[in-house]
Design a protein around this motif. Structure first.
Motif, PDB file in Angstrom:
ATOM      1  N   VAL A 372      35.494   8.245   5.229  1.00  0.00           N
ATOM      2  CA  VAL A 372      35.282   9.497   6.084  1.00  0.00           C
ATOM      3  C   VAL A 372      36.707  10.320   6.012  1.00  0.00           C
ATOM      4  O   VAL A 372      36.805  11.262   6.076  1.00  0.00           O
ATOM      5  N   ASP A 373      37.778   9.371   5.995  1.00  0.00           N
ATOM      6  CA  ASP A 373      39.201   9.866   6.183  1.00  0.00           C
ATOM      7  C   ASP A 373      39.381  10.949   4.869  1.00  0.00           C
ATOM      8  O   ASP A 373      40.203  11.798   4.852  1.00  0.00           O
ATOM      9  N   VAL A 374      38.728  10.362   3.768  1.00  0.00           N
ATOM     10  CA  VAL A 374      38.958  11.229   2.605  1.00  0.00           C
ATOM     11  C   VAL A 374      38.290  12.461   2.553  1.00  0.00           C
ATOM     12  O   VAL A 374      38.676  13.447   2.501  1.00  0.00           O
ATOM     13  N   GLU A 375      36.967  12.337   3.031  1.00  0.00           N
ATOM     14  CA  GLU A 375      36.446  13.513   3.238  1.00  0.00           C
ATOM     15  C   GLU A 375      36.857  14.531   4.308  1.00  0.00           C
ATOM     16  O   GLU A 375      37.139  15.900   4.167  1.00  0.00           O
ATOM     17  N   ASN A 376      37.488  14.185   5.609  1.00  0.00           N
ATOM     18  CA  ASN A 376      38.101  14.825   6.375  1.00  0.00           C
ATOM     19  C   ASN A 376      39.403  15.492   5.936  1.00  0.00           C
ATOM     20  O   ASN A 376      39.831  16.694   6.001  1.00  0.00           O
ATOM     21  N   TYR A 377      40.276  14.773   4.958  1.00  0.00           N
ATOM     22  CA  TYR A 377      41.314  15.258   4.463  1.00  0.00           C
ATOM     23  C   TYR A 377      40.870  16.541   3.316  1.00  0.00           C
ATOM     24  O   TYR A 377      41.479  17.465   3.082  1.00  0.00           O
ATOM     25  N   LEU A 378      39.923  16.028   2.546  1.00  0.00           N
ATOM     26  CA  LEU A 378      39.440  17.170   1.505  1.00  0.00           C
ATOM     27  C   LEU A 378      38.924  18.464   2.181  1.00  0.00           C
ATOM     28  O   LEU A 378      39.070  19.404   1.630  1.00  0.00           O
ATOM     29  N   ASN A 379      38.373  18.305   3.142  1.00  0.00           N
ATOM     30  CA  ASN A 379      38.001  19.422   4.405  1.00  0.00           C
ATOM     31  C   ASN A 379      38.957  20.411   4.454  1.00  0.00           C
ATOM     32  O   ASN A 379      38.861  21.597   4.465  1.00  0.00           O
ATOM     33  N   LEU A 380      40.246  20.142   4.583  1.00  0.00           N
ATOM     34  CA  LEU A 380      41.348  20.771   4.919  1.00  0.00           C
ATOM     35  C   LEU A 380      41.650  21.663   3.606  1.00  0.00           C
ATOM     36  O   LEU A 380      42.294  22.700   4.060  1.00  0.00           O
ATOM     37  N   THR A 381      41.292  21.234   2.429  1.00  0.00           N
ATOM     38  CA  THR A 381      41.794  21.858   1.412  1.00  0.00           C
ATOM     39  C   THR A 381      40.827  22.891   1.040  1.00  0.00           C
ATOM     40  O   THR A 381      41.196  23.977   0.089  1.00  0.00           O
ATOM     41  N   GLN A 382      39.866  23.218   1.859  1.00  0.00           N
ATOM     42  CA  GLN A 382      38.629  24.211   1.623  1.00  0.00           C
ATOM     43  C   GLN A 382      39.144  25.517   1.952  1.00  0.00           C
ATOM     44  O   GLN A 382      38.467  26.587   1.585  1.00  0.00           O
ATOM     45  N   ARG A 383      40.105  25.677   2.572  1.00  0.00           N
ATOM     46  CA  ARG A 383      40.785  27.058   3.097  1.00  0.00           C
ATOM     47  C   ARG A 383      42.274  27.065   2.837  1.00  0.00           C
ATOM     48  O   ARG A 383      42.872  26.180   3.318  1.00  0.00           O
ATOM     49  N   LEU A 384      42.634  28.290   2.425  1.00  0.00           N
ATOM     50  CA  LEU A 384      44.046  28.193   2.207  1.00  0.00           C
ATOM     51  C   LEU A 384      44.668  28.095   3.598  1.00  0.00           C
ATOM     52  O   LEU A 384      46.103  27.230   3.397  1.00  0.00           O
TER      53      LEU A 384
END
Length: 431
Positions: A372-384
């Motif tokens: 889940v930490d990886v998912e939360n981290y990658l979520n931050l890459t979804q917007r500039l």
């Protein structure tokens, strides 16, 4: 992936250098060797034999080196790298840079071995770090900043509520498990699979993975022998492997998940969510509040803890920085400025120290890293805008390389450093 069948040895060969040896047991080597030999038997044409009738003994004798080369590359991406990173975390080894493969050995009837060099840093850390005096920079007082942050959060929440199609689309991050299967679609290795993350790009280079993943559903399982997997697992020769693919998670590009954002920073209330989001909307001298807080955190920690970055690590990091800068249209201008090389060296030294310090802090504080930490981290890459919350970037993400799968375990190592940084900021700024 279970790791009880593998073994590792870590041998210190210098003050800041460790040799890691990863061993793959003979039974797995023999299974793959037989599997690859049968694939060769059914796919090649040889004088005197019709396709599919070549004796397996002939294949094993005449294509031995081809099969072993295939085995070494496949095992590296399917077993070895992930096991190495799990062992590094389990043994709490603080690294300075990524492990470097120096050699590999494989034989039909023996263990396979992979040798790595790992640069390491060790320095003492005491519980008093939480009580170091740190005055965090303050946000700008403009009301417009609050409106921008509030509008962003509302807009993304509205997008999430309005999306009905949750299948894989272009721009999404997809987590998938992959299992090697034989011609009868049975697993070649019992209970052994690997997990990856892939961003479905929109460039021509991403078309092959689009063909595999577009419109797939969460939890869906399917078989594939697509060329994209053949090329990924073996770059030197043609292969014909079959795989079972399972979609584990989908992060949709159509919206930024506010709930994952809150979970990433352990935020409970909407007020705190708003305050945190303001950090990437408030700027001073072209630097966001978030970046100022991060810089201040490291400056404070490095003032109390003096770390020496190994020169070899700094040199490698310098080269990474220069390689990335070459794609910047202003690279020629930067390079012509006086002091450019010295600036790059100082930046490389700081980056090495920052990553090592956060790994040490993570181990000292017993921080754990989960999927889940990886998912939360990658979520931050979804917007500039929200990318500014990320300090430690995986090399593929930093270079915007969407077209290849990223192993989950090395990505977890990056997320562990990021988690430790957020942990440090929380305690140093706590009133």
């Amino acid at each position: 992936m279970k790791s009880s069948t593998f073994s590792s040895d870590f041998i210190q060969i210098g003050p800041n250098l460790t040799k890691a040896i990863i061993k793959i047991p003979t039974d797995l080597v023999k299974k793959f060797y037989k599997h690859a030999a049968r694939n060769h038997m059914n796919k090649i044409n040889t004088s005197g034999f019709s396709r599919g009738t070549i004796p397996i003994e002939y294949i094993e004798q005449n294509f031995k080196q081809n099969i072993l080369n295939h085995l070494k590359e496949f095992f590296l991406k399917y077993f070895v790298v992930s096991f190495l990173y799990r062992e590094l975390r389990a043994k709490k080894i603080v690294t300075a840079g990524e492990p470097r493969l120096t050699n590999s050995f494989a034989y039909p009837e023996k263990e396979a071995e992979y040798h790595f060099e790992i640069s390491t840093i060790q320095f003492p850390l005491a519980k008093e770090w939480k009580y170091i005096s740190f005055r965090a920079p303050k946000r700008k007082g403009y009301k417009g900043i609050d409106k921008q942050a509030a509008d962003f959060l509302k807009e993304e929440k509205d997008k999430e509520d309005s999306i009905s199609n949750r299948d894989v689309q272009v721009g999404d991050w997809v987590s998938f498990a992959i299992t090697l299967v034989d011609s009868e679609l049975k697993p070649v290795f019992e209970n052994l699979k690997e997990t990856y993350w892939l961003k479905i790009g929109n460039e021509e280079t991403a078309i092959s993975f689009q063909e595999v993943f577009l419109n797939r559903k969460l939890g869906e399982k399917f078989y594939s022998n697509h060329i994209c997997f053949q090329d990924f697992f073996n770059t030197e020769q043609e292969t014909h492997c079959n795989f079972l693919i399972e979609i584990i998670s989908i992060l949709h590009q159509g919206f930024f998940s506010v709930e994952k954002f809150k979970d990433h920073f352990k935020i409970k209330t909407n007020k705190k969510t708003h305050q945190k989001m303001v950090e990437v909307f408030s700027f001073k001298d072209d630097l966001s509040l978030r970046r100022s807080i991060i810089d201040g955190t490291f400056n404070t920690l490095f003032h109390s803890y003096h770390i020496e970055a190994p020169s070899s690590c700094v040199l490698r990091q310098q080269q990474i920085i220069l390689d990335n800068l070459q794609y910047n249209p202003d690279y020629a201008v930067y390079k012509s400025e006086s002091g450019f090389q010295d600036h790059v060296k100082k930046l490389a030294e700081r980056q090495v120290k920052e990553a090592a310090f956060m790994e040490l802090l993570a181990y000292y504080e017993e921080l754990q890293i989960e999927d889940v930490d990886v998912e939360n981290y990658l979520n931050l890459t979804q917007r500039l805008r929200t990318k500014d919350f990320i300090h430690f970037s995986h090399p593929a993400i930093h270079a915007n390389q969407d077209e290849y799968p990223i192993l989950t375990e090395p990505l977890k190592q990056v997320c562990l450093r990021e988690k430790a940084l957020n942990h440090a900021i929380f305690h140093l700024t706590k009133e």
